[in-house]
Write a protein that holds these residues in place. Structure first.
Motif, PDB file in Angstrom:
ATOM      1  N   THR A   1      38.520  48.920  23.110  1.00 40.54           N
ATOM      2  CA  THR A   1      37.477  49.395  24.003  1.00 40.54           C
ATOM      3  C   THR A   1      36.466  48.335  24.372  1.00 40.54           C
ATOM      4  N   GLY A   2      36.245  47.340  23.472  1.00 46.42           N
ATOM      5  CA  GLY A   2      35.251  46.320  23.772  1.00 46.42           C
ATOM      6  C   GLY A   2      35.561  45.535  25.021  1.00 46.42           C
ATOM      7  N   GLY A   3      36.827  45.193  25.275  1.00 48.48           N
ATOM      8  CA  GLY A   3      37.139  44.377  26.427  1.00 48.48           C
ATOM      9  C   GLY A   3      38.084  45.029  27.389  1.00 48.48           C
ATOM     10  N   GLY A   4      38.467  46.244  27.129  1.00 44.22           N
ATOM     11  CA  GLY A   4      39.518  46.849  27.925  1.00 44.22           C
ATOM     12  C   GLY A   4      39.056  47.868  28.931  1.00 44.22           C
ATOM     13  N   TYR A   5      37.786  47.797  29.381  1.00 48.26           N
ATOM     14  CA  TYR A   5      37.308  48.807  30.315  1.00 48.26           C
ATOM     15  C   TYR A   5      38.121  48.799  31.597  1.00 48.26           C
ATOM     16  N   ALA A   6      38.513  47.589  32.037  1.00 53.66           N
ATOM     17  CA  ALA A   6      39.290  47.534  33.280  1.00 53.66           C
ATOM     18  C   ALA A   6      40.592  48.295  33.157  1.00 53.66           C
TER      19      ALA A   6
ATOM     20  N   GLY B   1      39.545  40.970  46.596  1.00 51.38           N
ATOM     21  CA  GLY B   1      38.244  41.418  46.130  1.00 51.38           C
ATOM     22  C   GLY B   1      37.907  40.905  44.752  1.00 51.38           C
ATOM     23  N   LYS B   2      37.166  41.719  44.019  1.00 51.06           N
ATOM     24  CA  LYS B   2      36.782  41.399  42.646  1.00 51.06           C
ATOM     25  C   LYS B   2      37.664  42.196  41.708  1.00 51.06           C
ATOM     26  N   MET B   3      38.201  41.521  40.691  1.00 49.91           N
ATOM     27  CA  MET B   3      39.179  42.229  39.858  1.00 49.91           C
ATOM     28  C   MET B   3      39.298  41.588  38.488  1.00 49.91           C
ATOM     29  N   ARG B   4      39.825  42.363  37.562  1.00 51.87           N
ATOM     30  CA  ARG B   4      40.219  41.862  36.250  1.00 51.87           C
ATOM     31  C   ARG B   4      41.652  42.322  36.021  1.00 51.87           C
ATOM     32  N   GLU B   5      42.576  41.382  36.103  1.00 54.99           N
ATOM     33  CA  GLU B   5      43.994  41.675  35.928  1.00 54.99           C
ATOM     34  C   GLU B   5      44.419  41.206  34.544  1.00 54.99           C
ATOM     35  N   GLN B   6      44.998  42.104  33.749  1.00 48.50           N
ATOM     36  CA  GLN B   6      45.133  41.855  32.324  1.00 48.50           C
ATOM     37  C   GLN B   6      46.559  41.948  31.797  1.00 48.50           C
ATOM     38  N   THR B   7      47.549  41.828  32.672  1.00 46.83           N
ATOM     39  CA  THR B   7      48.936  41.974  32.219  1.00 46.83           C
ATOM     40  C   THR B   7      49.269  40.999  31.101  1.00 46.83           C
ATOM     41  N   LEU B   8      48.802  39.756  31.201  1.00 40.29           N
ATOM     42  CA  LEU B   8      49.110  38.737  30.203  1.00 40.29           C
ATOM     43  C   LEU B   8      47.964  38.490  29.237  1.00 40.29           C
ATOM     44  N   ARG B   9      46.842  39.131  29.451  1.00 38.36           N
ATOM     45  CA  ARG B   9      45.662  38.861  28.633  1.00 38.36           C
ATOM     46  C   ARG B   9      45.908  39.195  27.158  1.00 38.36           C
ATOM     47  N   GLY B  10      45.185  38.513  26.279  1.00 38.02           N
ATOM     48  CA  GLY B  10      45.207  38.902  24.876  1.00 38.02           C
ATOM     49  C   GLY B  10      44.720  40.325  24.700  1.00 38.02           C
ATOM     50  N   SER B  11      45.172  40.982  23.644  1.00 36.77           N
ATOM     51  CA  SER B  11      44.846  42.389  23.418  1.00 36.77           C
ATOM     52  C   SER B  11      43.797  42.608  22.338  1.00 36.77           C
TER      53      SER B  11
ATOM     54  N   ALA C   1      56.762  48.409  21.858  1.00 32.60           N
ATOM     55  CA  ALA C   1      55.697  48.271  22.832  1.00 32.60           C
ATOM     56  C   ALA C   1      55.353  46.801  23.028  1.00 32.60           C
ATOM     57  N   THR C   2      54.826  46.476  24.202  1.00 31.89           N
ATOM     58  CA  THR C   2      54.470  45.087  24.489  1.00 31.89           C
ATOM     59  C   THR C   2      53.099  44.707  23.956  1.00 31.89           C
ATOM     60  N   SER C   3      52.240  45.684  23.704  1.00 33.13           N
ATOM     61  CA  SER C   3      50.916  45.429  23.142  1.00 33.13           C
ATOM     62  C   SER C   3      50.266  46.782  22.902  1.00 33.13           C
ATOM     63  N   PHE C   4      49.041  46.776  22.365  1.00 30.98           N
ATOM     64  CA  PHE C   4      48.320  48.035  22.207  1.00 30.98           C
ATOM     65  C   PHE C   4      47.835  48.575  23.548  1.00 30.98           C
TER      66      PHE C   4
ATOM     67  N   GLU D   1      48.891  37.937  17.662  1.00 30.60           N
ATOM     68  CA  GLU D   1      48.807  37.102  18.857  1.00 30.60           C
ATOM     69  C   GLU D   1      48.325  35.705  18.484  1.00 30.60           C
ATOM     70  N   ILE D   2      48.878  34.722  19.154  1.00 37.74           N
ATOM     71  CA  ILE D   2      48.507  33.328  18.930  1.00 37.74           C
ATOM     72  C   ILE D   2      48.199  32.694  20.282  1.00 37.74           C
TER      73      ILE D   2
END
Length: 613
Positions: A15-20, A242-252, A394-397, A414-415
């Protein structure tokens, strides 16, 4: 129960970083229309802290031998006589020692001067060097202090939203879900629609459009329109504006929504998301039934630099050059082997150009004044691996296919590794935490027995070089006591660990009360030998050792309700200590041992809430 446990695990861990992502997946409220679906909801977070803080600081300067101590005495005596005779303004003015020596040589009839000259005897011919040594050590001694402060305080977190972030999100999808938009508004505690209304005294060169700009119009992480398109070779393409946060590859693995002691690393420390604030984003993803299933590639360019950030209101029509715009590009690629690993790499473009929106105009101005420019820093390369064997496929949480019934003890590791791309290595002296040599972060998070225990943690480290100015600002004047000369930068090592665990207080009941414990420790170490400028003199420093330790711990109770919402209350402690010691010299002569120690301890009670509607 399965849905409840999944929600608790997912929300608690991201929840801390996953609002998007939250407003992409929860879709709490939907309206069906003839042209598609509109979903909307609201979200908020705030934490109030009250406690007591104690700080101590001590600076000592010890002469290294009797001769230097005598030089200080001589200098102090003659400086006082000189000041009475000439009304000298300051004994620390540049060139003062030389002027004092000249004055003494022509005023030997002065009773005090004559007495000192007699005392010096054969050393009188070395008066100039005695004056210089005495001046340097006396000026250093003027920094000596021993202070203690204590008092209560109150504070609001998260500090990145001025203590209270309330958001409203709305997303639209066509019936075939091929086109849509994402938008959210954030009513941060100090956010108003015009930036200058809430901070009219802020200097124009302090404006940072990446941070202040989003508060100016209260637009949150998403304000984009997008479309999906079929591509050859079994790929699906996406184009967004526009303005966006795309997180497909982001750390979880990020923070826990302010339910931690402090200094916790984020998802981006492992692998950064795509975050253009005014730009274009494109991606290609392999479809499930194609040979490229698991493949994902993306790129973006951020045109926020078209704002002239020397203007407080941002009304300038000056454009960024095409080359500078391309220097903001970000490109990444990843491949997921289900149940085994996700491997990824990316380039993150950057520069210290005045038009780079990421920094206030004043940031790195010293580097630009020294001749560093657009092509001395190109950004960084990032590499990452997500280890998935214990994730049930699953690929991530962030993957909603996580099956906690089939995998009740899920775990993700994750590394991440980052390497800056420097056009000129001397730029590192201006910011070791930005222009590091390397940086790496390892994270883990998981659940035990379907949510009975939730946990996460990071281990991280990095290496940089610096002139130590930001680490030796012992007088809080904005400039360091020791500013290393070019070529004499100190090697700096930064490392730390943080961890958090939540245990269900009633695993056989409603499972809505958790006991949490978090802790962290980090250290910054610097060792240096070299030259630095001090009060108009070029001095040497030998065996300089600087250490900064930060320790934190927190115990809390968290009560969940309505699936996605929670409140918590706890007791926490944050402790830090900074030490510095080294030997200062001039002209090959050791003059004084310099040491500094400061401590800070905060004991406080955090009370927080997070709500989704």
């Amino acid at each position: 129960m399965k849905k409840f446990l999944f929600t608790i695990a997912t929300v608690a861990l991201i929840t801390g970083g996953g609002y998007a992502d939250t407003h992409e997946t929860l879709k709490a409220h939907s309206l069906e229309t003839s042209i598609g679906t509109i979903s909307f909801g609201a979200w908020g977070r705030s934490t109030f802290e009250m406690g007591r803080q104690n700080t101590t600081s001590k600076i000592t300067v010890d002469t290294v031998n009797a001769d230097i101590e005598k030089a200080v005495t001589v200098y102090t005596t003659l400086a006082g006589e000189y000041a009475k005779s000439t009304n000298a303004k300051s004994v620390t003015d540049d060139g003062y020692a030389e002027a004092l020596g000249t004055w003494v040589a022509s005023n030997t009839s002065n009773a005090t001067v004559a007495a000192v000259m007699t005392q010096l005897g054969s050393q009188a011919t070395q008066l100039q060097s005695i004056m210089a040594a005495g001046a340097i050590v006396s000026t250093l001694k003027s920094y000596e202090s021993n202070e203690t402060k204590s008092g209560g305080y109150a504070h609001l977190d998260p500090d990145w939203s001025y203590g209270s972030r309330i958001g409203f999100w709305i997303i639209g999808r066509t019936p075939d879900e091929k086109f849509g938009f994402d938008f959210n508004l954030d009513a941060d505690a100090r956010a108003l629609f015009v930036h200058k209304l809430y901070d009219s005294n802020e200097d124009s060169d302090k404006v940072n459009y990446n941070e202040d700009g989003k508060y100016a119009v209260a637009i949150g992480d998403q304000a984009k329109m997008w479309g999906l398109f079929d591509l050859p070779a079994g790929l699906e393409g996406k184009v967004a504006f526009g303005k966006m946060r795309e997180q497909t590859l982001r750390g979880s693995i990020g923070d826990f929504g302010q339910r931690e002691s402090s200094d916790v690393k984020s998802e981006d420390d492992i692998f950064s998301e795509f975050w253009p604030t005014t730009g274009l984003y494109v991606s290609a993803t392999g479809t499930e039934d194609s040979v490229l299933n698991g493949f994902h590639a993306a790129a973006s360019v951020d045109l926020s630099g078209t704002f002239d950030n020397s203007s407080a209101d941002g009304d300038s029509t000056e454009n960024m050059s095409f080359y500078e715009a391309m220097r903001t590009a970000q490109a990444g690629v990843g491949y997921t082997i289900p149940g085994i690993a996700q491997i990824k790499a990316q380039y993150w473009g950057d520069s210290i150009s005045e038009k780079n929106y990421r920094y206030a105009l004043s940031e790195y101005s010293a580097a630009r004044d020294a001749g560093f420019g657009l092509n001395d820093y190109y950004g960084r390369m990032e590499f990452g691996v997500d280890i998935l064997p214990f994730m049930g496929g699953a690929t991530s949480f962030l993957d909603p296919n996580l099956d906690l019934e089939a995998t009740p003890n899920a775990n993700l590791i994750e590394i991440g590794f980052k390497v800056p791309l420097m056009g000129d290595n001397d730029l590192r002296a201006y910011d070791p935490e930005k222009f590091y040599n390397w940086y790496s972060c390892i994270g883990t998070m998981g659940v035990i027995q379907k949510g009975f225990i939730l946990y996460k943690g990071h281990i991280w480290g990095g290496q940089g070089e610096s002139n130590l100015e930001k680490y030796t600002d012992i007088t809080n004047s904005g400039s360091g006591l020791i500013t290393m000369s070019k070529g004499d930068e100190a090697n700096i090592i930064m490392a730390g660990v943080d961890a958090l665990a939540e245990i269900c207080a009633n695993p056989f009941g409603k499972q809505d009360v958790f006991i949490g414990l978090s802790a962290n420790y980090n250290i910054t170490m610097a060792d240096a030998d070299g030259n630095f400028s001090f009060s108009g003199n070029t001095l040497s420093v030998d065996d300089l050792k600087l250490r900064q330790h930060n320790i934190g711990a927190e115990v809390y109770v968290k009560k969940t309700f309505a699936a996605n919402n929670y409140m918590f209350v706890g007791v926490a402690d944050r402790f830090s200590v900074q030490t510095m010691e080294g030997t200062v010299g001039a002209g090959g002569t050791q003059l004084a041992d310099l040491s500094y120690k400061a401590t800070s301890n905060q004991v406080f009670m955090p009370i927080g809430v997070e709500l989704f509607f």
